[in-house]
Design an enzyme around this catalytic site. Structure first.
Site, PDB file in Angstrom:
ATOM      1  NE  ARG A 190      -0.927 -28.988 -28.208  1.00  8.76           N
ATOM      2  CZ  ARG A 190       0.080 -28.317 -28.724  1.00  8.76           C
ATOM      3  NH1 ARG A 190      -0.123 -27.570 -29.808  1.00  8.76           N
ATOM      4  NH2 ARG A 190       1.297 -28.349 -28.192  1.00  8.76           N
ATOM      5  CD  GLU A 196      -0.879 -28.871 -32.972  1.00 10.00           C
ATOM      6  OE1 GLU A 196      -1.351 -27.899 -32.336  1.00 10.00           O
ATOM      7  OE2 GLU A 196      -1.064 -29.029 -34.194  1.00 10.00           O
TER       8      GLU A 196
HETATM    9  O1  F6P Z   1      -1.674 -27.003 -36.181  1.00  9.17           O
HETATM   10  C1  F6P Z   1      -0.712 -26.020 -35.997  1.00  9.17           C
HETATM   11  C2  F6P Z   1      -1.365 -24.827 -35.353  1.00  9.17           C
HETATM   12  O2  F6P Z   1      -0.391 -23.869 -35.065  1.00  9.17           O
HETATM   13  C3  F6P Z   1      -2.146 -25.201 -34.094  1.00  9.17           C
HETATM   14  O3  F6P Z   1      -1.330 -25.344 -32.973  1.00  9.17           O
HETATM   15  C4  F6P Z   1      -3.133 -24.066 -34.017  1.00  9.17           C
HETATM   16  O4  F6P Z   1      -4.216 -24.349 -33.165  1.00  9.17           O
HETATM   17  C5  F6P Z   1      -3.532 -23.958 -35.493  1.00  9.17           C
HETATM   18  O5  F6P Z   1      -2.335 -24.230 -36.225  1.00  9.17           O
HETATM   19  C6  F6P Z   1      -4.141 -22.630 -35.891  1.00  9.17           C
HETATM   20  O6  F6P Z   1      -3.230 -21.602 -35.583  1.00  9.17           O
HETATM   21  P1  F6P Z   1      -3.806 -20.093 -35.498  1.00  9.17           P
HETATM   22  O7  F6P Z   1      -4.822 -20.075 -34.386  1.00  9.17           O
HETATM   23  O8  F6P Z   1      -2.620 -19.254 -35.223  1.00  9.17           O
HETATM   24  O9  F6P Z   1      -4.459 -19.784 -36.831  1.00  9.17           O
END
Ligand code: F6P
Length: 542
Positions: free
Chosen positions: A262, A347
């Site tokens: 995030r 989050e």
């Molecule tokens: O919402 C949970 C999460 O792990 C976020 O913190 C993250 O931005 C999103 O899912 C996507 O994760 P990734 O970039 O690993 O696909």
């Protein structure tokens, strides 16, 4: 360690709250003609007006003492020095390094060279796409960029690409697919030519089911036998998984482990935005964030915009018991800002235990919500005026050009903020009704229905225009606000174990959707049984 809510600083704030409670904002303004100048801060062209918050200078002094007692200065130093402030994953949270102009170190290693190298590669790709030099497998220039990602791998670049749309090259379509719902992928690519389309597979873990499902759909859409390397790049911390998917290392952009999802829009996760607005404008956005970083790390608490925003938020949440925070950008292009900030705030600080695993003992992140003004006025402002809830509001107001419509938009923002504070007493309501020709008896009867108590707190973030620099500074402001609040509450703002639990439940339920096996609660079992019945019915019909 004394529990937060038993500290002398916390107890002093609670006492101050009781003293201040009977005073209406109208009284506070009447008592201090200098209230606006005392309770607003500037950084460059950004004006942060928090004089309509239910605070006084004494409130801020007491909040500053709380921040000092909670070790904010040391926390900021540890964050900037790349220390593992993400205590449960033993990681740094060094997103400030992504927009840096100077070295930042993680475990003693300067990360600036890798940051700059990524920016060079981003510029190369963005320039090649914007110039038509980047071609698909069939030799046609890439004209469409589709980002496949979710959460931090989507919300930031999606929000920023919309926000900075006026800086975008109209010849390049930049779109986003996040949901596993196949309708989003289908509707996004419906009018695109596969031969001219590049997919950016954005996933820090390269393990998120929605993104992998969309990546498979993209492969199928491109057509069997298509050279993946001409139509995919990946942004990830898991290069091996990207390679296994078929994306060569040369088409991968690394996402460092010290960047939280995030907080990642400043990294190669921002590639779609760079393709849209160009790398010069992208680096202007970085410069705006950098300016906010330097301010945050250097300014005294009394003049520190992120710290002030954070502490006022603590005051509203933990002393005035506000359960939500409305963010209302008076800007169509900034319409996705609330959705972006939902992940950033909820989050990060939607937590209930401290770094030490102990209950926090007070409310933490509020429910953040909102939508673009002036549209929200016709949806939920009634609740602000006459509902029963205290709902602090952040009005985000780019002033923009002098067209009549733009001026009306800005006037609406200021009017709402003022009216919500001022309210409408019953006597004024009665006079208004009489002046409109209502008989006295009817005016008497209706007046209570027109009363607005006012005293609704709000802040206004005013800027001349929504430029890349302004957006960079605005987002960095909220990032640091979140980090400061996490420090005060003593929570880890940089992990997200709760969400992982939800993902695990989905992984358990999905394969058992049709089989009927599995030990589920009665509700889930009942829902699954109905789904199975309906799907069997559909199969029998077909
Ligand atoms: O919402 C949970 C999460 O792990 C976020 O913190 C993250 O931005 C999103 O899912 C996507 O994760 P990734 O970039 O690993 O696909």
């Amino acid at each position: 360690m004394t529990p937060l809510t038993q500290t002398p600083e916390w107890l002093a704030l609670a006492k101050h709250r009781d003293t201040l409670a009977p005073r209406h904002l109208n009284d506070l303004f009447a008592a201090d003609p200098q209230r606006f100048s005392r309770l607003s801060l500037r950084l460059g062209e950004l004006l942060f007006d928090f004089s309509k918050q239910r605070i006084t200078a004494e409130t801020l002094q007491l909040l500053a003492k709380l921040a000092e007692a909670r070790g904010l200065a040391g926390f900021m130093r540890r964050m900037a020095n790349g220390k593992p402030i993400n205590s449960t994953e033993n990681r740094a949270a060094l997103h400030v390094a992504l927009r840096a102009g100077r070295p930042y170190r993680v475990n003693g290693t300067d990360v600036l060279p890798q940051v700059l190298d990524t920016r060079v590669r981003m510029r190369e790709l963005a320039n090649d796409i914007r110039s038509g030099a980047r071609c698909g497998a069939g030799g046609q220039p890439i004209r469409n960029v589709v980002n496949l990602g979710i959460g931090g791998s989507d919300l930031g670049p999606r929000m920023a690409t919309q926000a900075l749309g006026e800086y975008a090259d109209p010849g390049i379509k930049v779109r986003f697919v996040a949901n596993i719902d196949p309708a989003e992928f289908a509707s996004t690519v419906r009018d695109l030519d596969p031969a001219e389309t590049l997919f950016i597979l954005s996933s820090k873990t390269f393990g998120t089911q929605e993104t992998l499902a969309n990546a498979r759909a993209a492969k199928a859409w491109l057509g069997a036998g298509t050279d993946i390397d001409r139509h995919f790049v990946a942004v990830t911390n898991n290069l091996a998984a990207a390679e296994a998917f078929g994306i060569a290392r040369g088409n991968c952009f690394a996402l460092p482990e010290w960047v939280g999802g995030r907080f990642s829009m400043w990294s190669a996760i921002g590639l779609p935005l760079a393709c849209a607005i160009g790398m010069d404008a992208f680096e202007d956005m970085l410069a705006g964030a950098r300016k906010m970083d330097e301010h945050f790390l250097a300014a005294p608490l009394s003049a520190n915009l992120p710290a002030a925003m954070a502490l006022i938020g603590i005051w509203n949440i933990d002393f005035l018991n506000a359960e939500s925070l409305a963010v209302i950008p008076y800007s169509h292009r900034l319409g996705l800002l609330p959705a972006y900030l939902q992940q950033l705030e909820m989050e990060s600080n939607g937590k209930r235990v401290t770094h030490e695993g102990e209950p926090v003992g007070c409310a933490t992140a509020p429910v953040l919500w909102g939508m673009a003004g002036s549209v929200g006025q016709h949806a939920f402002h009634q609740l602000f005026y006459q509902g029963t809830r205290l709902t602090p509001i952040d009005f985000v107001v780019p002033v923009g050009d002098a067209s009549p419509e733009q001026e009306a938009l800005v006037a609406n923002a200021l009017a709402q903020s003022a009216a919500l504070m001022r309210g409408k007493p019953e006597e004024e309501a009665r006079r208004q009704l009489l002046a409109s020709g209502r008989p006295a008896a009817e005016a008497q009867r209706l007046a209570p229905h027109l009363v607005c108590p006012g005293n609704q707190p709000s802040s206004t973030l005013l800027m001349p225009a929504l430029t890349p620099r302004a957006l960079g500074g605005l987002i960095a402001l909220y990032e640091h606000k979140v980090a400061v609040q996490g420090c005060i509450w003593g929570v880890n703002s940089f992990d997200q174990w709760g969400v992982e639990h939800g993902k695990q439940m989905a992984r358990e339920i999905l394969p058992k959707m049709l089989s009927g096996e599995g030990d589920f609660d009665a509700s889930t079992a009942g829902l699954l049984a109905n789904i199975r019945k309906w799907q069997e019915g559909k199969r029998n019909e077909s």
